[in-house]
Design an enzyme around this catalytic site. Structure first.
Site, mmCIF file in Angstrom:
data_model
loop_
_atom_site.group_PDB
_atom_site.id
_atom_site.type_symbol
_atom_site.label_atom_id
_atom_site.label_comp_id
_atom_site.label_asym_id
_atom_site.label_seq_id
_atom_site.Cartn_x
_atom_site.Cartn_y
_atom_site.Cartn_z
ATOM 1 N N HIS A 141 -64.207 -37.181 -12.117
ATOM 2 C CA HIS A 141 -64.884 -38.050 -13.086
ATOM 3 C C HIS A 141 -66.358 -37.651 -13.120
ATOM 4 O O HIS A 141 -66.969 -37.451 -12.070
ATOM 5 C CB HIS A 141 -64.725 -39.513 -12.669
ATOM 6 C CG HIS A 141 -65.366 -40.458 -13.640
ATOM 7 N ND1 HIS A 141 -64.781 -40.770 -14.856
ATOM 8 C CD2 HIS A 141 -66.553 -41.116 -13.609
ATOM 9 C CE1 HIS A 141 -65.591 -41.582 -15.519
ATOM 10 N NE2 HIS A 141 -66.664 -41.819 -14.790
ATOM 11 N N GLU B 244 -69.573 -30.011 -11.324
ATOM 12 C CA GLU B 244 -68.099 -30.041 -11.283
ATOM 13 C C GLU B 244 -67.560 -28.658 -10.939
ATOM 14 O O GLU B 244 -66.686 -28.498 -10.087
ATOM 15 C CB GLU B 244 -67.526 -30.462 -12.640
ATOM 16 C CG GLU B 244 -67.845 -31.887 -13.019
ATOM 17 C CD GLU B 244 -67.146 -32.315 -14.300
ATOM 18 O OE1 GLU B 244 -66.082 -31.762 -14.632
ATOM 19 O OE2 GLU B 244 -67.664 -33.209 -14.983
ATOM 20 N N ASN C 87 -58.293 -36.196 -9.430
ATOM 21 C CA ASN C 87 -59.008 -36.226 -10.717
ATOM 22 C C ASN C 87 -60.497 -36.013 -10.465
ATOM 23 O O ASN C 87 -60.989 -36.245 -9.358
ATOM 24 C CB ASN C 87 -58.801 -37.598 -11.382
ATOM 25 C CG ASN C 87 -59.467 -37.686 -12.743
ATOM 26 O OD1 ASN C 87 -59.386 -36.762 -13.555
ATOM 27 N ND2 ASN C 87 -60.142 -38.799 -13.001
ATOM 28 N N ASP D 246 -59.921 -44.594 -13.111
ATOM 29 C CA ASP D 246 -61.094 -44.189 -12.333
ATOM 30 C C ASP D 246 -61.189 -44.927 -10.999
ATOM 31 O O ASP D 246 -62.240 -45.449 -10.612
ATOM 32 C CB ASP D 246 -62.379 -44.411 -13.153
ATOM 33 C CG ASP D 246 -62.425 -43.511 -14.376
ATOM 34 O OD1 ASP D 246 -61.825 -42.419 -14.329
ATOM 35 O OD2 ASP D 246 -63.047 -43.896 -15.369
ATOM 36 N N GLY E 258 -60.955 -26.998 -20.842
ATOM 37 C CA GLY E 258 -60.425 -26.485 -19.574
ATOM 38 C C GLY E 258 -61.378 -25.607 -18.791
ATOM 39 O O GLY E 258 -60.954 -24.661 -18.130
ATOM 40 N N SER E 259 -62.690 -25.936 -18.813
ATOM 41 C CA SER E 259 -63.614 -25.093 -18.042
ATOM 42 C C SER E 259 -63.401 -25.283 -16.534
ATOM 43 O O SER E 259 -63.600 -24.341 -15.756
ATOM 44 C CB SER E 259 -65.072 -25.351 -18.442
ATOM 45 O OG SER E 259 -65.483 -26.638 -18.071
ATOM 46 N N ASN E 260 -62.972 -26.461 -16.125
ATOM 47 C CA ASN E 260 -62.637 -26.650 -14.694
ATOM 48 C C ASN E 260 -61.362 -25.882 -14.336
ATOM 49 O O ASN E 260 -61.252 -25.331 -13.238
ATOM 50 C CB ASN E 260 -62.476 -28.135 -14.373
ATOM 51 C CG ASN E 260 -63.815 -28.831 -14.202
ATOM 52 O OD1 ASN E 260 -64.505 -28.623 -13.210
ATOM 53 N ND2 ASN E 260 -64.208 -29.634 -15.178
HETATM 54 C C1 GRF Z 1 -65.033 -32.960 -17.213
HETATM 55 O O1 GRF Z 1 -66.305 -33.448 -17.507
HETATM 56 C C2 GRF Z 1 -64.329 -33.895 -16.243
HETATM 57 O O2 GRF Z 1 -65.222 -34.599 -15.427
HETATM 58 C C3 GRF Z 1 -63.615 -34.845 -17.121
HETATM 59 O O3 GRF Z 1 -63.228 -34.094 -18.251
HETATM 60 C C4 GRF Z 1 -64.096 -32.979 -18.409
HETATM 61 C C5 GRF Z 1 -63.247 -31.769 -18.506
HETATM 62 O O4 GRF Z 1 -63.958 -30.626 -18.865
HETATM 63 N N1 GRF Z 1 -62.512 -35.467 -16.429
HETATM 64 P P1 GRF Z 1 -63.203 -29.241 -18.960
HETATM 65 O O5 GRF Z 1 -62.049 -29.406 -19.954
HETATM 66 O O6 GRF Z 1 -62.719 -28.863 -17.604
HETATM 67 O O7 GRF Z 1 -64.232 -28.296 -19.485
#
Ligand code: GRF
Length: 206
Positions: free
Chosen positions: A108, A178, A106, A149, A11-13
């Site tokens: 990718h 990202e 999403n 995708d 969940g770094s995003n």
């Molecule tokens: C990311 O690389 C995203 O592109 C893909 O899953 C990964 C999630 O990373 N869909 P995180 O859990 O947000 O670190």
């Protein structure tokens, strides 16, 4: 706009969204985290940020309809208008995609339609980029439709691939890209700056 983040892993995003909300840069409200793996770090991140979190796994339900009902009622209760997939590793029920048409986004970790489709996730993507010898890769932020995708593209950003790169080096560069861009796209969508006409996105995340 209230958003729900769906995540399966680190969940770094998701953390980027939390941080940008805390700094006042993200206007959307993160109303809910939905995860399918109760041990995943994303739940810890939600707890630390006081974001309501639900563990909803398709394995808990006998039919896809029951699973869909649970997701829909959770989203409705939290008044969610946009679903943000951030490393969510389960295919969504078609009913959810219909109910949230052009309201599920999403990210990718490659430039679609290259290096996408079933099985193209995580390190598989970056290994494939390296093996193919691509000189650029990047990220694709897109609305979700019934195909893997696939769906209207909101934004793409490229990063270079160097011949000495390992797949891990590529992954690190892509993840940084990202983090710099996903929250911007979520913000632009939640502010109404992005629309979809005939399957094509109008507007930009800048
Ligand atoms: C990311 O690389 C995203 O592109 C893909 O899953 C990964 C999630 O990373 N869909 P995180 O859990 O947000 O670190």
């Amino acid at each position: 706009m209230k958003i729900a983040v769906f995540a399966s892993g680190g969940g770094s995003n998701f953390q980027q969204l939390i941080d940008r909300k805390a700094s006042g840069e993200l206007s959307a409200e993160i109303a809910l985290l939905v995860g399918n793996n109760s041990k995943a770090t994303c739940f810890e991140r939600a707890r630390n940020a006081n974001i309501p979190a639900l563990h909803i796994s398709p394995a808990h339900f006998e039919t896809e309809d029951e699973y869909l009902e649970k997701l829909l009622s959770a989203l409705q209760n939290a008044k969610v208008e946009l679903i943000v997939l951030a490393g969510y590793m389960r295919k969504l029920p078609d009913g959810l995609i219909t109910a949230f048409r052009n309201r599920i986004v999403n990210i990718h970790p490659a430039l679609l339609p290259a290096f996408g489709g079933q099985g193209m996730y995580g390190m598989n993507v970056h290994k494939a980029v390296k093996e193919f010898g691509a000189k650029i890769t990047g990220i694709t932020i897109h609305f979700v439709d019934e195909e893997y995708d696939h769906g209207a593209i909101v934004a793409q950003c490229s990063v270079p691939v160097y011949s000495e790169d390992s797949a891990e080096d590529i992954a690190t560069r892509v993840l940084k890209c990202e983090h710099a861009n996903y929250w911007r796209a979520v913000d632009a969508i939640s502010r109404g700056s992005i629309t979809v006409e005939d399957g094509v996105v109008r507007g930009s995340i800048d």
